[in-house]
Design a protein around this motif. Sequence first.
Motif, mmCIF file in Angstrom:
data_model
loop_
_atom_site.group_PDB
_atom_site.id
_atom_site.type_symbol
_atom_site.label_atom_id
_atom_site.label_comp_id
_atom_site.label_asym_id
_atom_site.label_seq_id
_atom_site.Cartn_x
_atom_site.Cartn_y
_atom_site.Cartn_z
ATOM 1 N N UNK A 20 39.211 59.190 5.577
ATOM 2 C CA UNK A 20 40.326 60.018 5.130
ATOM 3 C C UNK A 20 40.732 60.899 6.311
ATOM 4 N N UNK A 21 41.562 61.887 6.041
ATOM 5 C CA UNK A 21 41.956 62.864 7.057
ATOM 6 C C UNK A 21 41.554 64.245 6.553
ATOM 7 N N UNK A 22 40.885 65.037 7.411
ATOM 8 C CA UNK A 22 40.403 66.346 6.973
ATOM 9 C C UNK A 22 41.479 67.425 7.123
ATOM 10 N N UNK A 23 41.091 68.684 6.854
ATOM 11 C CA UNK A 23 42.048 69.795 6.868
ATOM 12 C C UNK A 23 42.611 70.077 8.249
ATOM 13 N N UNK A 24 41.941 69.542 9.302
ATOM 14 C CA UNK A 24 42.425 69.699 10.672
ATOM 15 C C UNK A 24 43.200 68.483 11.161
ATOM 16 N N UNK A 49 33.384 69.455 -5.740
ATOM 17 C CA UNK A 49 33.066 70.421 -4.689
ATOM 18 C C UNK A 49 33.014 69.829 -3.294
ATOM 19 N N UNK A 50 33.151 68.528 -3.179
ATOM 20 C CA UNK A 50 33.024 67.866 -1.880
ATOM 21 C C UNK A 50 34.346 67.903 -1.110
ATOM 22 N N UNK A 51 34.221 67.952 0.211
ATOM 23 C CA UNK A 51 35.410 67.868 1.059
ATOM 24 C C UNK A 51 36.173 66.577 0.807
ATOM 25 N N UNK A 52 35.439 65.505 0.527
ATOM 26 C CA UNK A 52 36.056 64.213 0.256
ATOM 27 C C UNK A 52 37.042 64.324 -0.907
ATOM 28 N N UNK A 53 36.653 65.043 -1.962
ATOM 29 C CA UNK A 53 37.524 65.230 -3.126
ATOM 30 C C UNK A 53 38.818 65.944 -2.704
ATOM 31 N N UNK A 54 38.671 66.990 -1.915
ATOM 32 C CA UNK A 54 39.839 67.748 -1.467
ATOM 33 C C UNK A 54 40.764 66.880 -0.616
ATOM 34 N N UNK A 55 40.173 66.056 0.239
ATOM 35 C CA UNK A 55 40.974 65.184 1.107
ATOM 36 C C UNK A 55 41.719 64.133 0.295
ATOM 37 N N UNK A 56 41.065 63.597 -0.720
ATOM 38 C CA UNK A 56 41.717 62.613 -1.586
ATOM 39 C C UNK A 56 42.900 63.239 -2.327
ATOM 40 N N UNK A 57 42.701 64.430 -2.825
ATOM 41 C CA UNK A 57 43.756 65.114 -3.570
ATOM 42 C C UNK A 57 44.916 65.514 -2.650
ATOM 43 N N UNK A 58 44.582 65.912 -1.433
ATOM 44 C CA UNK A 58 45.607 66.375 -0.498
ATOM 45 C C UNK A 58 46.428 65.223 0.085
ATOM 46 N N UNK A 59 45.734 64.146 0.479
ATOM 47 C CA UNK A 59 46.400 63.062 1.206
ATOM 48 C C UNK A 59 46.688 61.820 0.368
ATOM 49 N N UNK A 60 45.820 61.532 -0.584
ATOM 50 C CA UNK A 60 46.048 60.390 -1.463
ATOM 51 C C UNK A 60 46.037 59.037 -0.795
ATOM 52 N N UNK A 61 45.292 58.922 0.324
ATOM 53 C CA UNK A 61 45.277 57.660 1.066
ATOM 54 C C UNK A 61 43.897 57.470 1.693
ATOM 55 N N UNK A 62 43.377 56.238 1.655
ATOM 56 C CA UNK A 62 42.082 55.934 2.269
ATOM 57 C C UNK A 62 42.157 54.635 3.060
ATOM 58 N N UNK A 63 41.208 54.489 3.978
ATOM 59 C CA UNK A 63 40.992 53.223 4.678
ATOM 60 C C UNK A 63 39.512 52.905 4.544
ATOM 61 N N UNK A 64 39.183 51.709 4.088
ATOM 62 C CA UNK A 64 37.775 51.353 3.949
ATOM 63 C C UNK A 64 37.477 50.074 4.711
ATOM 64 N N UNK A 78 46.598 53.621 -1.340
ATOM 65 C CA UNK A 78 46.840 54.879 -2.021
ATOM 66 C C UNK A 78 45.863 55.062 -3.176
ATOM 67 N N UNK A 79 45.388 56.301 -3.334
ATOM 68 C CA UNK A 79 44.413 56.598 -4.384
ATOM 69 C C UNK A 79 44.974 57.642 -5.342
ATOM 70 N N UNK A 80 44.457 57.591 -6.563
ATOM 71 C CA UNK A 80 44.814 58.601 -7.548
ATOM 72 C C UNK A 80 43.606 58.874 -8.433
ATOM 73 N N UNK A 81 43.509 60.105 -8.894
ATOM 74 C CA UNK A 81 42.469 60.485 -9.838
ATOM 75 C C UNK A 81 42.849 59.924 -11.204
ATOM 76 N N UNK A 108 30.529 67.001 -13.107
ATOM 77 C CA UNK A 108 31.146 67.573 -11.906
ATOM 78 C C UNK A 108 31.869 66.487 -11.099
ATOM 79 N N UNK A 109 31.721 65.245 -11.531
ATOM 80 C CA UNK A 109 32.298 64.105 -10.819
ATOM 81 C C UNK A 109 33.682 63.759 -11.354
ATOM 82 N N UNK A 110 34.508 63.218 -10.474
ATOM 83 C CA UNK A 110 35.817 62.696 -10.860
ATOM 84 C C UNK A 110 35.957 61.276 -10.315
ATOM 85 N N UNK A 111 36.692 60.447 -11.036
ATOM 86 C CA UNK A 111 36.882 59.044 -10.680
ATOM 87 C C UNK A 111 38.269 58.845 -10.064
ATOM 88 N N UNK A 112 38.289 58.070 -9.001
ATOM 89 C CA UNK A 112 39.542 57.704 -8.328
ATOM 90 C C UNK A 112 39.674 56.188 -8.314
#
Length: 199
Positions: A20-24, A49-64, A78-81, A108-112
């Motif tokens: 993903x892409x972080x806050x920087x 509470x994970x940074x990964x969750x925040x990045x998913x919500x902010x950017x909505x895109x992943x590469x695996x 593209x990802x969505x909760x 505390x977990x969320x599914x994407x």
Amino acid sequence: MDRQQFLNDILKIHSVSVATVDESSKPANRIIDMMYMEDDCLYFLTGRGKNFYKELKENGYVALSCQKNNRAYTLKGYVEEVDHHYLDILFDHNRYMWGTYPGETRHVLEVFRIYKWRGEFFDLTSKPVNRIAFAKDMDDIIPGTFYVDEGCIGCKKCIDVCPQKCITFKNNKAFIPIEHCLRCGACYEVCPANAIRQY
């Protein structure tokens, strides 16, 4: 191989590298378990509470990416909760998770889900190499793929430098079969007519 087999293979490999892409605005990478598939979408989870969750919500895109036995799989999309009821489904399909998040602690977990994507299977065990592109609601042409335009002069210099010797000629014009191309760019560099392009 079809699109469903491609996704099933990723599920079997299970633990994959996800970027993903972080806050920087810098790349962030971690190992994530792909846990479920439905309607050609891959599902996974993470804690709020994970940074990964925040990045998913902010950017909505992943590469695996993942690989097994010199067969590689890549996917960008593209990802969505999704609705919280999917948490029960993922835990039912991945019983080991009960040990990590026992009882009610799992809430505390969320599914994407990765709902719109482009991917590729790359088999290095075949000669020449073999690539197959797949997509769901996106173009299945992988950026970076080389092709020959109408400017080809038929000099055949590209054949001499191709590591896979996969370039063929039809009507005195070069043709690059994208399913066997390494995308190294050797042909692109030697073409005197600048007739080799990239998507």
